[in-house]
Design a protein around this motif. Structure first.
Motif, PDB file in Angstrom:
ATOM      1  N   ALA A 103       0.122   8.502  -1.693  1.00 30.20           N
ATOM      2  CA  ALA A 103       1.125   8.765  -0.661  1.00 30.20           C
ATOM      3  C   ALA A 103       2.132   7.628  -0.533  1.00 30.20           C
ATOM      4  O   ALA A 103       3.339   7.866  -0.430  1.00 30.20           O
ATOM      5  CB  ALA A 103       0.447   9.014   0.685  1.00 30.20           C
ATOM      6  N   ILE A 104       1.648   6.389  -0.541  1.00 30.20           N
ATOM      7  CA  ILE A 104       2.604   5.281  -0.365  1.00 30.20           C
ATOM      8  C   ILE A 104       3.525   5.165  -1.576  1.00 30.20           C
ATOM      9  O   ILE A 104       4.718   4.901  -1.434  1.00 30.20           O
ATOM     10  CB  ILE A 104       1.914   3.941  -0.035  1.00 30.20           C
ATOM     11  N   VAL A 105       2.976   5.397  -2.773  1.00 26.69           N
ATOM     12  CA  VAL A 105       3.794   5.334  -3.988  1.00 26.69           C
ATOM     13  C   VAL A 105       4.834   6.453  -3.994  1.00 26.69           C
ATOM     14  O   VAL A 105       6.026   6.226  -4.248  1.00 26.69           O
ATOM     15  CB  VAL A 105       2.881   5.408  -5.228  1.00 26.69           C
ATOM     16  N   THR A 106       4.403   7.671  -3.700  1.00 22.13           N
ATOM     17  CA  THR A 106       5.319   8.810  -3.690  1.00 22.13           C
ATOM     18  C   THR A 106       6.378   8.644  -2.608  1.00 22.13           C
ATOM     19  O   THR A 106       7.558   8.956  -2.819  1.00 22.13           O
ATOM     20  CB  THR A 106       4.538  10.117  -3.477  1.00 22.13           C
ATOM     21  N   GLY A 107       5.963   8.142  -1.452  1.00 23.36           N
ATOM     22  CA  GLY A 107       6.902   7.914  -0.352  1.00 23.36           C
ATOM     23  C   GLY A 107       7.955   6.882  -0.701  1.00 23.36           C
ATOM     24  O   GLY A 107       9.153   7.095  -0.482  1.00 23.36           O
ATOM     25  N   LEU A 108       7.526   5.758  -1.262  1.00 19.09           N
ATOM     26  CA  LEU A 108       8.483   4.716  -1.646  1.00 19.09           C
ATOM     27  C   LEU A 108       9.460   5.236  -2.701  1.00 19.09           C
ATOM     28  O   LEU A 108      10.670   5.006  -2.603  1.00 19.09           O
ATOM     29  CB  LEU A 108       7.733   3.479  -2.168  1.00 19.09           C
ATOM     30  N   ARG A 109       8.943   5.947  -3.682  1.00 20.87           N
ATOM     31  CA  ARG A 109       9.821   6.477  -4.739  1.00 20.87           C
ATOM     32  C   ARG A 109      10.816   7.483  -4.181  1.00 20.87           C
ATOM     33  O   ARG A 109      11.980   7.512  -4.593  1.00 20.87           O
ATOM     34  CB  ARG A 109       8.977   7.109  -5.842  1.00 20.87           C
ATOM     35  N   SER A 110      10.360   8.310  -3.243  1.00 24.36           N
ATOM     36  CA  SER A 110      11.251   9.341  -2.697  1.00 24.36           C
ATOM     37  C   SER A 110      12.409   8.729  -1.919  1.00 24.36           C
ATOM     38  O   SER A 110      13.460   9.350  -1.755  1.00 24.36           O
ATOM     39  CB  SER A 110      10.468  10.303  -1.803  1.00 24.36           C
ATOM     40  N   LEU A 111      12.214   7.502  -1.430  1.00 20.83           N
ATOM     41  CA  LEU A 111      13.252   6.805  -0.664  1.00 20.83           C
ATOM     42  C   LEU A 111      13.982   5.761  -1.516  1.00 20.83           C
ATOM     43  O   LEU A 111      14.737   4.949  -0.997  1.00 20.83           O
ATOM     44  CB  LEU A 111      12.624   6.143   0.566  1.00 20.83           C
ATOM     45  N   ASN A 112      13.739   5.805  -2.837  1.00 21.51           N
ATOM     46  CA  ASN A 112      14.401   4.895  -3.791  1.00 21.51           C
ATOM     47  C   ASN A 112      14.131   3.427  -3.489  1.00 21.51           C
ATOM     48  O   ASN A 112      15.014   2.571  -3.626  1.00 21.51           O
ATOM     49  CB  ASN A 112      15.910   5.166  -3.836  1.00 21.51           C
ATOM     50  N   VAL A 113      12.903   3.148  -3.079  1.00 22.18           N
ATOM     51  CA  VAL A 113      12.492   1.757  -2.842  1.00 22.18           C
ATOM     52  C   VAL A 113      11.709   1.283  -4.058  1.00 22.18           C
ATOM     53  O   VAL A 113      10.701   1.885  -4.427  1.00 22.18           O
ATOM     54  CB  VAL A 113      11.608   1.660  -1.578  1.00 22.18           C
ATOM     55  N   ARG A 114      12.174   0.201  -4.665  1.00 16.27           N
ATOM     56  CA  ARG A 114      11.415  -0.402  -5.763  1.00 16.27           C
ATOM     57  C   ARG A 114      11.020  -1.842  -5.434  1.00 16.27           C
ATOM     58  O   ARG A 114       9.905  -2.272  -5.689  1.00 16.27           O
ATOM     59  CB  ARG A 114      12.208  -0.367  -7.080  1.00 16.27           C
ATOM     60  N   ARG A 115      11.968  -2.579  -4.868  1.00 21.38           N
ATOM     61  CA  ARG A 115      11.663  -3.949  -4.420  1.00 21.38           C
ATOM     62  C   ARG A 115      11.256  -3.839  -2.955  1.00 21.38           C
ATOM     63  O   ARG A 115      12.062  -3.440  -2.112  1.00 21.38           O
ATOM     64  CB  ARG A 115      12.876  -4.860  -4.590  1.00 21.38           C
ATOM     65  N   VAL A 116      10.012  -4.179  -2.653  1.00 26.09           N
ATOM     66  CA  VAL A 116       9.461  -3.830  -1.348  1.00 26.09           C
ATOM     67  C   VAL A 116       8.866  -5.042  -0.630  1.00 26.09           C
ATOM     68  O   VAL A 116       8.192  -5.871  -1.245  1.00 26.09           O
ATOM     69  CB  VAL A 116       8.417  -2.687  -1.503  1.00 26.09           C
ATOM     70  N   ALA A 117       9.171  -5.151   0.652  1.00 26.03           N
ATOM     71  CA  ALA A 117       8.537  -6.132   1.526  1.00 26.03           C
ATOM     72  C   ALA A 117       7.322  -5.454   2.152  1.00 26.03           C
ATOM     73  O   ALA A 117       7.409  -4.314   2.608  1.00 26.03           O
ATOM     74  CB  ALA A 117       9.510  -6.590   2.614  1.00 26.03           C
ATOM     75  N   VAL A 118       6.186  -6.157   2.177  1.00 25.75           N
ATOM     76  CA  VAL A 118       4.921  -5.503   2.513  1.00 25.75           C
ATOM     77  C   VAL A 118       4.229  -6.190   3.696  1.00 25.75           C
ATOM     78  O   VAL A 118       3.939  -7.387   3.644  1.00 25.75           O
ATOM     79  CB  VAL A 118       3.972  -5.492   1.295  1.00 25.75           C
ATOM     80  N   ALA A 119       3.963  -5.407   4.736  1.00 26.84           N
ATOM     81  CA  ALA A 119       3.200  -5.859   5.905  1.00 26.84           C
ATOM     82  C   ALA A 119       1.892  -5.086   5.930  1.00 26.84           C
ATOM     83  O   ALA A 119       1.896  -3.857   5.801  1.00 26.84           O
ATOM     84  CB  ALA A 119       3.994  -5.593   7.181  1.00 26.84           C
ATOM     85  N   THR A 120       0.764  -5.759   6.070  1.00 25.16           N
ATOM     86  CA  THR A 120      -0.535  -5.072   6.029  1.00 25.16           C
ATOM     87  C   THR A 120      -1.429  -5.539   7.171  1.00 25.16           C
ATOM     88  O   THR A 120      -1.164  -6.539   7.834  1.00 25.16           O
ATOM     89  CB  THR A 120      -1.290  -5.347   4.701  1.00 25.16           C
ATOM     90  N   ALA A 121      -2.523  -4.804   7.336  1.00 22.57           N
ATOM     91  CA  ALA A 121      -3.569  -5.223   8.276  1.00 22.57           C
ATOM     92  C   ALA A 121      -4.573  -6.155   7.610  1.00 22.57           C
ATOM     93  O   ALA A 121      -5.414  -6.741   8.284  1.00 22.57           O
ATOM     94  CB  ALA A 121      -4.310  -3.986   8.792  1.00 22.57           C
ATOM     95  N   TYR A 122      -4.493  -6.343   6.282  1.00 26.86           N
ATOM     96  CA  TYR A 122      -5.628  -6.792   5.496  1.00 26.86           C
ATOM     97  C   TYR A 122      -5.865  -8.295   5.470  1.00 26.86           C
ATOM     98  O   TYR A 122      -4.965  -9.099   5.702  1.00 26.86           O
ATOM     99  CB  TYR A 122      -5.461  -6.340   4.034  1.00 26.86           C
ATOM    100  N   ILE A 123      -7.099  -8.613   5.041  1.00 26.80           N
ATOM    101  CA  ILE A 123      -7.432  -9.970   4.645  1.00 26.80           C
ATOM    102  C   ILE A 123      -6.825 -10.243   3.269  1.00 26.80           C
ATOM    103  O   ILE A 123      -6.439  -9.311   2.555  1.00 26.80           O
ATOM    104  CB  ILE A 123      -8.967 -10.192   4.628  1.00 26.80           C
TER     105      ILE A 123
END
Length: 233
Positions: A103-123
């Motif tokens: 889903a995240i890959v398909t979503g980013l591609r559909s919005l023409n995002v390739r260079r992406v800034a990433v915010a996560t909940a993770y360790i």
């Protein structure tokens, strides 16, 4: 009414709030919980072999498509493993199947995002897996930072403002991002997505909303939901 199935990390197996908010009474969602103990490689390894069984339970409930609604659960072993998991779910159930990592890959591609800034909940350990997964799918993750949360329940309590602030921080840390990814299906992000898009004027893809969008599309349905950000327009 169309009936779609979700495999979710928490044991309780509740449908995440985004589904009803996005699609109201157009679509009925049912969920099964994996009982994830912690948001870490150890936690994922303990439950990943239960996914097929949960998909079969959802098939018995009468759903027409299934998604594994855990981003890190599906990306932690890399892009090839995620693809294999999707194939095995579909083979076992005979249904259209997908994952939140798709889903995240398909979503980013559909919005023409390739260079992406990433915010996560993770360790940090999980962020390393996410960076690798994005690179394997031909994205260029610029700044990537997490909230260092490993507690499955805690992620659902993160305030919108914390997500807005982190998104802004990663976006401004390294210039040139086409858009922003907020990763972790347990985060409640619909308000944050709207605020960040208005503030920074770039598209935002977030795990849980994107997971529903992707599953609805996989089922052959109209995934639009105006007012919930560019992905749903």
């Amino acid at each position: 009414m169309e009936h779609l199935g979700l495999i979710v990390p928490p044991a309780a197996g509740a449908v995440p709030v985004d589904g009803p908010l996005l699609y109201g009474d157009r679509i009925r969602f049912s969920a099964r919980g994996l009982g994830l103990g912690e948001i870490s490689t150890r936690g994922y390894t303990e439950v990943i072999d239960s996914v097929i069984g949960k998909a079969l339970e959802l098939k018995a409930d009468g759903v027409s498509a299934v998604s594994l609604m855990g981003t890190s659960l599906s990306f932690f072993r890399g892009a090839a493993f995620n693809r294999q998991l999707e194939v095995e779910m579909a083979r076992a159930t005979g249904l259209a199947c997908t994952t939140m990592s798709n889903a995240i890959v398909t979503g980013l591609r559909s919005l023409n995002v390739r260079r992406v800034a990433v915010a996560t909940a993770y360790i940090d350990e999980v962020n390393v897996h996410l960076r690798r997964y994005l690179e394997q799918n031909d994205f260029e993750p610029l700044a990537l930072e997490g909230l260092s949360i490993s507690d499955v329940q805690e992620v659902g309590t993160v305030p919108t403002q914390v997500l807005v602030d982190l998104s802004r921080k990663v976006f401004e840390a390294q210039p040139g991002a086409d858009g922003i990814l907020i990763s972790c299906g347990g985060l409640v992000t619909l308000d944050a997505v709207r605020e960040v898009e208005a503030l920074l004027k770039v598209p935002v893809v977030s795990s849980s909303p994107a997971g529903f969008w992707d599953l609805v599309r996989k089922a052959g349905l109209d995934a639009r939901s105006p007012g919930h950000g560019r992905l749903f327009a």
